[in-house]
Motif scaffolding. Sequence first.
Motif, PDB file in Angstrom:
ATOM      1  N   MET A 176      16.807  16.088  33.863  1.00 36.09           N
ATOM      2  CA  MET A 176      15.882  15.427  34.788  1.00 36.09           C
ATOM      3  C   MET A 176      16.176  15.829  36.224  1.00 36.09           C
ATOM      4  O   MET A 176      15.254  16.139  37.001  1.00 36.09           O
ATOM      5  N   ARG A 177      17.449  15.836  36.608  1.00 36.73           N
ATOM      6  CA  ARG A 177      17.795  16.206  37.979  1.00 36.73           C
ATOM      7  C   ARG A 177      17.482  17.670  38.252  1.00 36.73           C
ATOM      8  O   ARG A 177      17.023  18.033  39.342  1.00 36.73           O
ATOM      9  N   ALA A 184      10.887  10.608  31.401  1.00 38.90           N
ATOM     10  CA  ALA A 184      11.258   9.990  32.678  1.00 38.90           C
ATOM     11  C   ALA A 184      10.306   8.850  33.034  1.00 38.90           C
ATOM     12  O   ALA A 184      10.740   7.782  33.488  1.00 38.90           O
ATOM     13  N   MET A 185       9.010   9.062  32.818  1.00 41.67           N
ATOM     14  CA  MET A 185       8.047   8.012  33.145  1.00 41.67           C
ATOM     15  C   MET A 185       8.136   6.833  32.171  1.00 41.67           C
ATOM     16  O   MET A 185       7.923   5.674  32.564  1.00 41.67           O
ATOM     17  N   LEU A 186       8.461   7.097  30.912  1.00 49.68           N
ATOM     18  CA  LEU A 186       8.648   6.000  29.974  1.00 49.68           C
ATOM     19  C   LEU A 186       9.838   5.127  30.380  1.00 49.68           C
ATOM     20  O   LEU A 186       9.771   3.890  30.338  1.00 49.68           O
ATOM     21  N   ILE A 187      10.942   5.767  30.774  1.00 48.39           N
ATOM     22  CA  ILE A 187      12.113   5.004  31.226  1.00 48.39           C
ATOM     23  C   ILE A 187      11.772   4.240  32.502  1.00 48.39           C
ATOM     24  O   ILE A 187      12.128   3.064  32.654  1.00 48.39           O
ATOM     25  N   SER A 188      11.062   4.912  33.414  1.00 45.89           N
ATOM     26  CA  SER A 188      10.673   4.263  34.664  1.00 45.89           C
ATOM     27  C   SER A 188       9.774   3.056  34.400  1.00 45.89           C
ATOM     28  O   SER A 188       9.998   1.959  34.933  1.00 45.89           O
ATOM     29  N   PHE A 203      12.030   9.530  40.594  1.00 44.26           N
ATOM     30  CA  PHE A 203      12.382  10.439  41.685  1.00 44.26           C
ATOM     31  C   PHE A 203      13.253  11.587  41.194  1.00 44.26           C
ATOM     32  O   PHE A 203      13.058  12.748  41.566  1.00 44.26           O
ATOM     33  N   HIS A 204      14.242  11.256  40.389  1.00 40.72           N
ATOM     34  CA  HIS A 204      15.187  12.278  39.936  1.00 40.72           C
ATOM     35  C   HIS A 204      14.499  13.353  39.108  1.00 40.72           C
ATOM     36  O   HIS A 204      14.989  14.486  39.042  1.00 40.72           O
ATOM     37  N   ALA A 264      14.124   2.182  46.528  1.00 41.86           N
ATOM     38  CA  ALA A 264      14.611   3.463  46.015  1.00 41.86           C
ATOM     39  C   ALA A 264      14.826   4.468  47.139  1.00 41.86           C
ATOM     40  O   ALA A 264      15.806   5.224  47.128  1.00 41.86           O
ATOM     41  N   LEU A 265      13.919   4.495  48.124  1.00 40.54           N
ATOM     42  CA  LEU A 265      14.077   5.414  49.250  1.00 40.54           C
ATOM     43  C   LEU A 265      15.313   5.073  50.068  1.00 40.54           C
ATOM     44  O   LEU A 265      16.117   5.951  50.402  1.00 40.54           O
ATOM     45  N   MET A 266      15.476   3.798  50.390  1.00 44.07           N
ATOM     46  CA  MET A 266      16.627   3.398  51.195  1.00 44.07           C
ATOM     47  C   MET A 266      17.929   3.586  50.429  1.00 44.07           C
ATOM     48  O   MET A 266      18.961   3.947  51.018  1.00 44.07           O
ATOM     49  N   GLY A 267      17.899   3.369  49.125  1.00 48.60           N
ATOM     50  CA  GLY A 267      19.095   3.528  48.305  1.00 48.60           C
ATOM     51  C   GLY A 267      19.354   4.947  47.870  1.00 48.60           C
ATOM     52  O   GLY A 267      20.270   5.198  47.083  1.00 48.60           O
ATOM     53  N   ARG A 268      18.565   5.907  48.380  1.00 51.76           N
ATOM     54  CA  ARG A 268      18.722   7.325  48.055  1.00 51.76           C
ATOM     55  C   ARG A 268      18.675   7.574  46.541  1.00 51.76           C
ATOM     56  O   ARG A 268      19.325   8.470  46.024  1.00 51.76           O
ATOM     57  N   ALA A 269      17.904   6.745  45.833  1.00 51.93           N
ATOM     58  CA  ALA A 269      17.702   6.874  44.392  1.00 51.93           C
ATOM     59  C   ALA A 269      19.004   6.799  43.604  1.00 51.93           C
ATOM     60  O   ALA A 269      19.066   7.239  42.458  1.00 51.93           O
TER      61      ALA A 269
END
Length: 368
Positions: A231-232, A255-259, A77-78, A294-299
Amino acid sequence: MTPAPLPRWVDLILLPLLNLSVAFLVAGLVVLAIGEDPLEATRILLYGALGWGEGIGFTLYYATSFIFTGLAVAVAFHAGLFNIGGEGQAYVGGLGVAVVCLALDRYVQWWITAPLAALGGAAFGAAWAFVPAYLQATRGSHVVITTIMFNFIAASLMIWLLVDVLAPPGQMSPESRTFEAGGRLPQLDGLMALIGVDTGSAPVNLSLILALLAAWGVWLLIWRTRLGYEMRTFGANRDAAIYAGVSPLRITVVAMLISGGLAGLMALNPVMGEQHRLLFEFVGGAGFVGIAVALMGRAHPAGVVAAALLFGVLYQGGAELAFEKPAITRDMIVMIQGLVILFAGALEFLFRPALGRLFAGAARREAA
């Protein structure tokens, strides 16, 4: 008109709580419609998840998986990416964990196997996320579509491996052999006993500690490193980031590798911590729940941990509720979870405009 900005505590705390309250209100109305008492159902759900030691253990076990997959989605997301391939990345991560355990469990102790299995799970999960990331960065293939496709490919790959490659000779069920002691993570029953909680047969294990460390590591990465800042920035304004010299190929792939690596780590919990073998469908939908977490935790890692605990309560308490109240079936529990996902995700901005006007008016009155 652009909505008025909200105070940070409203955006991170009040708005998620409001969405969650409405979700449970709607769920309560459904429970009332079938002739059951919503307050009694809530009591059973909360007691089943948090009122006794074994229930707490199962809640933490489920939450562990959701922390990993929630962090995986949050990192993407970030960077402005929507990685919904956590389910497939966790599947393939389980393969990485199992390969290490099957190779070493008879020769070394668990504390040697565990870090190598974690590296294997992260590496396999990251590798499964690499192709969608590379296609997004170089060919414009939308990462949402490619990660969905890779979820199905991962499921088919695992069926073939478990049936034709990893299953012991003569075994009919699609699973690997059971790991020896060197391929099993220790349970946390002793640690929980120190705080007066008897977790009984609950499979909460050492991967919970790793999940919390991963949350701390993601916080450091996103808010305390140059890579996290890039990233942000890339996620907030792609054109401005590219103008400032940020490589879209590098940021997208990294970012996708970390994800994917974080999603792959999720496999430690069920494969090495509970089942002690590689099974089909061991992920159990945790990759998709990670999106809602992730959505509820605001990423934010702290929000991800809190949201993962909430879904752990829903999973464990929901099982107890379905047992105590047969009229409230498992399908209804899934419906309640879906309502939480709906209001936390799809309807996230339902109350934001009204809150924005409320706080903007309060700020004008205070200024006057």
